[in-house]
Structure formats: C-alpha cells, structure tokens
Design an enzyme around this catalytic site. Structure first.
Site, mmCIF file in Angstrom:
data_model
loop_
_atom_site.group_PDB
_atom_site.id
_atom_site.type_symbol
_atom_site.label_atom_id
_atom_site.label_comp_id
_atom_site.label_asym_id
_atom_site.label_seq_id
_atom_site.Cartn_x
_atom_site.Cartn_y
_atom_site.Cartn_z
ATOM 1 N N LYS A 78 0.417 2.275 15.015
ATOM 2 C CA LYS A 78 -0.798 2.139 14.207
ATOM 3 C C LYS A 78 -0.402 1.620 12.836
ATOM 4 O O LYS A 78 0.129 2.359 12.010
ATOM 5 C CB LYS A 78 -1.535 3.464 14.038
ATOM 6 C CG LYS A 78 -2.964 3.212 13.534
ATOM 7 C CD LYS A 78 -3.562 4.373 12.784
ATOM 8 C CE LYS A 78 -3.067 4.456 11.379
ATOM 9 N NZ LYS A 78 -3.389 3.290 10.534
ATOM 10 N N GLY B 88 4.814 6.922 5.077
ATOM 11 C CA GLY B 88 3.633 6.933 4.223
ATOM 12 C C GLY B 88 3.770 8.004 3.164
ATOM 13 O O GLY B 88 4.885 8.389 2.794
ATOM 14 N N GLU C 192 9.276 9.341 6.753
ATOM 15 C CA GLU C 192 9.732 8.573 5.580
ATOM 16 C C GLU C 192 8.593 8.654 4.572
ATOM 17 O O GLU C 192 7.563 7.995 4.750
ATOM 18 C CB GLU C 192 10.005 7.121 5.960
ATOM 19 C CG GLU C 192 11.174 6.917 6.912
ATOM 20 C CD GLU C 192 12.528 7.165 6.269
ATOM 21 O OE1 GLU C 192 12.605 7.251 5.026
ATOM 22 O OE2 GLU C 192 13.513 7.284 7.015
ATOM 23 N N CYS D 58 8.430 2.551 -1.961
ATOM 24 C CA CYS D 58 8.784 3.979 -2.033
ATOM 25 C C CYS D 58 10.090 4.164 -2.797
ATOM 26 O O CYS D 58 10.338 5.212 -3.375
ATOM 27 C CB CYS D 58 8.902 4.551 -0.640
ATOM 28 S SG CYS D 58 10.015 3.609 0.392
ATOM 29 N N GLU E 187 4.376 9.801 -8.388
ATOM 30 C CA GLU E 187 4.743 8.483 -7.859
ATOM 31 C C GLU E 187 3.692 7.488 -8.353
ATOM 32 O O GLU E 187 2.522 7.577 -7.984
ATOM 33 C CB GLU E 187 4.770 8.539 -6.330
ATOM 34 C CG GLU E 187 5.248 7.254 -5.701
ATOM 35 C CD GLU E 187 5.260 7.306 -4.169
ATOM 36 O OE1 GLU E 187 4.401 7.958 -3.573
ATOM 37 O OE2 GLU E 187 6.157 6.652 -3.590
HETATM 38 P P1 NAD Z 1 -0.618 6.827 3.534
HETATM 39 O O1 NAD Z 1 0.088 8.097 3.806
HETATM 40 O O2 NAD Z 1 -1.982 6.886 2.955
HETATM 41 O O3 NAD Z 1 -0.780 5.994 4.887
HETATM 42 C C1 NAD Z 1 0.305 5.704 5.732
HETATM 43 C C2 NAD Z 1 -0.193 5.524 7.148
HETATM 44 O O4 NAD Z 1 -0.784 6.739 7.607
HETATM 45 C C3 NAD Z 1 -1.275 4.459 7.307
HETATM 46 O O5 NAD Z 1 -1.121 3.842 8.558
HETATM 47 C C4 NAD Z 1 -2.552 5.271 7.275
HETATM 48 O O6 NAD Z 1 -3.619 4.647 7.960
HETATM 49 C C5 NAD Z 1 -2.123 6.535 8.004
HETATM 50 N N1 NAD Z 1 -2.876 7.727 7.631
HETATM 51 C C6 NAD Z 1 -3.505 7.998 6.459
HETATM 52 N N2 NAD Z 1 -4.069 9.212 6.494
HETATM 53 C C7 NAD Z 1 -3.809 9.726 7.721
HETATM 54 C C8 NAD Z 1 -4.120 10.968 8.353
HETATM 55 N N3 NAD Z 1 -4.832 11.907 7.739
HETATM 56 N N4 NAD Z 1 -3.681 11.168 9.608
HETATM 57 C C9 NAD Z 1 -2.965 10.219 10.235
HETATM 58 N N5 NAD Z 1 -2.623 9.037 9.687
HETATM 59 C C10 NAD Z 1 -3.035 8.797 8.445
HETATM 60 O O7 NAD Z 1 0.357 5.961 2.658
HETATM 61 P P2 NAD Z 1 0.134 4.507 2.069
HETATM 62 O O8 NAD Z 1 -0.751 4.591 0.901
HETATM 63 O O9 NAD Z 1 -0.238 3.556 3.167
HETATM 64 O O10 NAD Z 1 1.622 4.125 1.633
HETATM 65 C C11 NAD Z 1 2.148 4.484 0.396
HETATM 66 C C12 NAD Z 1 3.046 5.702 0.546
HETATM 67 O O11 NAD Z 1 4.024 5.459 1.525
HETATM 68 C C13 NAD Z 1 3.806 5.997 -0.739
HETATM 69 O O12 NAD Z 1 3.811 7.384 -0.970
HETATM 70 C C14 NAD Z 1 5.207 5.509 -0.422
HETATM 71 O O13 NAD Z 1 6.230 6.112 -1.166
HETATM 72 C C15 NAD Z 1 5.311 5.803 1.024
HETATM 73 N N6 NAD Z 1 6.346 4.980 1.653
HETATM 74 C C16 NAD Z 1 7.510 5.579 2.035
HETATM 75 C C17 NAD Z 1 8.525 4.811 2.591
HETATM 76 C C18 NAD Z 1 9.814 5.438 3.001
HETATM 77 O O14 NAD Z 1 10.556 4.795 3.722
HETATM 78 N N7 NAD Z 1 10.145 6.664 2.592
HETATM 79 C C19 NAD Z 1 8.345 3.435 2.755
HETATM 80 C C20 NAD Z 1 7.143 2.858 2.347
HETATM 81 C C21 NAD Z 1 6.147 3.644 1.807
#
Ligand code: NAD
Length: 475
Positions: free
Chosen positions: A173, A227, A249, A283, A379
C-alpha cells in the site's frame, strides 16, 4: 488530468471498490492522475493473489529470482528519466533529488539480487555431543508493505526487493499522496517477468481499513511499515493480536554536530545535503544543528549564504527545493517557526520565496534557538535549520540523547578518533561522520528507541523476511 491507474492484483489491473481518488502535484496544485481507490475487499483479494503465488515463488531457484530483480533494476535505469519525472510530479521534489532517488531505489534490486544467491544457514554439533544442529531459513510468507510519500520509489523497493529475494510475495500500500511511482515500478517488475501475484499494489485513501484487513488476515505473516512513529505504534498494537512479524522504519530527529576542530566548509556542504535534500522531508534529515561556540558564527554565515541562494519552486522550473507535501505540513512548520521566534529565535537567513501556487515553504536558518524549543524537539520535516550553540561535550550528549527518536545523526569533526568516540555515544541507528548522507543499500538502515524496529538494506534487510528453522538430528 493525465491518466487513470488501477489496483494491481494477481497481474491484473482492476478498478478499486471505492471509486477513484485524485493525485495532486503539490507544486502546482493540479490533478495529475486519478487512481483506483481500494478498500478492504481489494486488500483481501490482493492477499488471495499473493498467497496463491507464494508456494511457486518460494520454490523458485534463488538465481532465477535474482535474475528477475536484476532485470527490474535495468528497466528502472532504462526508464530513469520518466520515473524521476513521475516522482517530482506527485511528490514535488526537485528533479535532481528525484533522479538520485531513482538510482538509490534501483540499487536495492541489484543489492538484493546479489544477496538472494548467497545461501545462509548453519551446521554444527551440540555441546553435549551426539546430535547435530542444522539451521535453515525460510521465507516468512506473504508480506504486507506500507510506505510513505517522501520517497515514493525507494521506500517501496527497499521492501519489495528483499522480500522477493527471500522468497516472499507481497501486497503493497503506497501512500495515497504518491501512488503513481509504486504502480510504475510494479509495471516494470511485470515487464521483467516477475510472475503474476508476486507483487500486488493496493492504492487507497482509507489506509487504516486496508492495513487492518492485512493485519487481521492469518495468511499475512509479515508487516513492514515505513512512516510516522505515531502510526507505527498503532500498527504494532494491531500486529500484536496475531503476533505478526513486524519491521518498523519510523520517524527521526537527527542531530547534526559540528565540533571545534571541524572543517567548516565541509560541514556546510554536508549540512546542505543532510538538511535540504528532499526539501527537508526525509526521516534522516538533520533536524537540529549543534555547532561549537568557536565556529558557530562562521558556520551560520556560510550555511546562511548557501540557503539564501537556494531556488525554491516547481521541479519543472529547475528548482533546488520543491514544495512540502500538503497544506497541513506547511501549517505545521509555520507554527513551529512562529513558536520558535516567539521564544527568542531569530530568522537569520532565508531563501527567496517561490512564486508558484503550491505548498511552498521558504527555507530558513534559525539562530538563538534553545535546546528545549519545539523546533528542536519535534520532527520538523521541512527546510528549517535551527542552530543551537554548544560548548560542553557532556551537556551536548545529554541533549542529543534526550529525544525519543534515534534514527540518524551526523558528526563533523577534524579528529576522526574523537568523532568515532562521540558517535558511539549517540543513541542513533546510523551516524554520518564527516558525511551528510547515510542511506546506502549495502548498509543496515534503521533506528533505535522510537525510530523503529529492524533494518532495511544490507544482509539484515533480507533476514527481516526470513524465519529460522532448525533440525536437531540424532547422529
Ligand atoms: P504516515 O505514518 O502518515 O503514513 C505512512 C503510511 O502509512 C502511508 O502509506 C499511509 O497511508 C499509511 N497510514 C497512515 N495512517 C495509517 C493508519 N492509521 N493505519 C494504517 N496505515 C496508515 O507517514 P508519512 O507522513 O507518509 O511519512 C512521513 C513519516 O515517515 C515521517 O515521520 C518520517 O520520518 C517517516 N519516515 C521514516 C523512514 C525510515 O526509514 N525510518 C523513511 C521515510 C519516512
């Protein structure tokens, strides 16, 4: 609007059960595509396909799996310009950043193609004698992959490549903001000859419903999520009900330390990469700068000059920095900067604002920032460089390690021994030493504390998709 995309299940492009949703270019605010909006039924159908494809894929010779991964990498490089254009269009990042992402993303296919054929296992005799222990590794099974919008290609390939190398089939997804790149990569995988059902892509706006369908499905044996820490926590709770194998991650709050003997020019160069790559939406982005008092003025002036020269605007106009992903993201960073200024911080340097209508935020360098300020503790995920001045190493370490996050950190120092000594005491999964970039498919990417569980890339990235079994053999 350019085109419409489907849900990919079992090699077929299907409409979504929830209609379609728009994908918007955050630089121009125009709709660039409509994508099938999947719901829980589509998510279950994707697991049907991945589950059906699993036995044959797991039994496929590692060399044959590796060849398909390598072929995918070649196709990604063949279409690199097109993919970079797609990434820039749906995510907003500059073309230079998008091109770099395509290279990085494709490299996961090469790295894991190479790892797929390195057998691992163990054979030995028990300490008491008389028995032999044989350890083997199996693919964990159907893997559910959930990815963010900030690296639409690399976050997907960093999961798909090791999963397939290990013999798993996947349901993916992508983030609703950026589904097009993942769908394009899936199309290239089909062109490479990856069998139907091995990779299934389920874009959709209702992420909780899609992902819950997977965490509740007993056929899904793995959840790999990238995420925010907040969503990661929720998914860990869900996964606990069925004790699903998880890799997380999550968010970061990377410190960037400049010591008294650092090469300031090199530190500024590294800071531009660590902070402003991807417009600060990484991130691993340097979130807070700790600069030794003896070089703070020089570092700030030199970094400030570079920031003032950044061109902010749409990728199509050759900008250095694109927009943020959404109005909400921009509002959040505006609040953080306003609060910092209200508590004494100074906007010391600023780029020229963009003239396009998108979610642009003008890059800034903040000085006189206190270590307790929100802009340092949270962040930020935007092109904001807050500078804190330090002089005592032990106090510095206390501040560095006070965060709940522990993903990346950066240290610039003249004395490499001292830099290593400091790096070992920083609670972070990755430390760039005299470098502003830590991402590398051959290295174990991941965090400690609330930045995550598990690693991606390196050999460790493949092991996330395997389970051990051992045979105790009477001899
Ligand atoms: P997010 O957590 O909002 O979303 C990530 C994914 O999860 C998306 O596909 C989203 O649709 C899905 N999602 C959102 N809410 C959900 C729920 N309640 N249940 C299931 N799935 C859900 O994050 P974002 O805004 O897309 O990305 C930014 C974040 O990701 C930042 O905190 C960043 O640091 C982190 N990130 C971490 C890494 C790493 O490798 N550690 C890499 C890239 C981004």
């Amino acid at each position: 609007m350019d085109y419409t995309e489907g849900v990919l299940i079992g090699g077929k492009w299907l409409p979504g059960s929830q209609g379609v949703f728009d994908v918007v270019d955050p630089a121009t605010l125009t709709v660039i595509a409509q994508v099938a909006n999947a719901g829980p039924d589509d998510a279950v159908a994707a697991v049907d396909a991945a589950h059906a494809a699993f036995p044959a894929w797991a039994a496929t010779a590692p060399r044959a799996r590796a060849d398909l991964l390598m072929k995918t990498r070649d196709l990604m490089l063949r279409d690199a310009e097109e993919l970079a254009g797609l990434i820039s269009a749906e995510n907003g990042k500059s073309l230079a950043d998008a091109r770099a992402e395509v290279g990085y993303a494709a490299e996961f296919f090469r790295w894991f193609a190479e790892e797929a054929v390195r057998p691992h296992g163990d054979y030995g005799s028990s300490p008491a004698g008389g028995t032999r222990t044989i350890v083997t590794h199996h693919p964990v099974g159907v893997a559910a992959l959930v990815t963010p919008w900030n690296f639409p290609a690399a976050m997907a390939t960093r999961k798909i490549a090791p999963a397939l190398a290990a013999g798993c089939t996947v349901v993916l997804k992508p983030a609703a903001e950026t589904p097009l790149t993942a769908l394009a990569v899936a199309r290239l995988m089909a062109e490479a000859g990856v069998p139907d059902g091995v990779v299934n892509v389920v874009p959709g706006e209702d992420a909780p419903a899609i992902v819950a369908a997977w965490t509740q499905d007993p056929r899904v044996r793995k959840l790999s999520f990238t995420g925010s820490t907040n969503v990661g926590r929720q998914l860990l709770r869900q996964a606990a009900d069925r004790v699903v194998n998880t890799s997380m991650e999550l968010g970061g709050n990377a410190p960037f330390v400049v010591t008294a003997d650092a090469d300031v020019d090199a530190a500024v160069e590294g800071a531009m990469i660590a902070k402003f790559r991807n417009g600060g939406q990484a991130c691993t982005a340097a979130n807070r700068f700790y600069v030794h008092a003896s070089v703070a003025e020089e570092f700030t002036a030199k970094l400030g000059a570079r920031v003032e020269a950044l061109v902010v605007g749409p990728a199509s106009e050759g900008s250095d920095i694109g927009p943020l992903i959404s109005a909400r993201a921009r509002k959040n960073v505006e609040r953080l900067v306003e609060n910092a200024v209200a508590t004494g911080a100074v906007v010391a340097h600023q780029a020229q604002p963009a003239t396009a209508p998108g979610y642009f935020f003008t890059p800034v360098v903040l000085t006189r920032v206190t270590a307790q300020s929100e802009v340092v503790q949270e962040e930020v995920f935007a092109p904001v460089a807050p500078i804190v001045v330090w002089s005592d190493l032990e106090d510095l370490l206390t501040e560095l390690n006070s965060s709940e996050y522990g993903l990346a950190a950066y240290v610039y120092a003249g004395d490499l021994g001292a830099a290593l000594h400091l790096a070992e005491r920083i609670e972070a999964g990755m430390v760039g030493i005299n470098r502003g970039l830590v991402s590398d498919p051959s290295a174990p990417f991941g965090g400690v504390k609330q930045s995550g569980l598990g690693r991606e890339g390196a050999r460790a990235g493949l092991e996330e998709y395997t389970e051990m079994q051992y045979f105790s053999v009477a001899w």
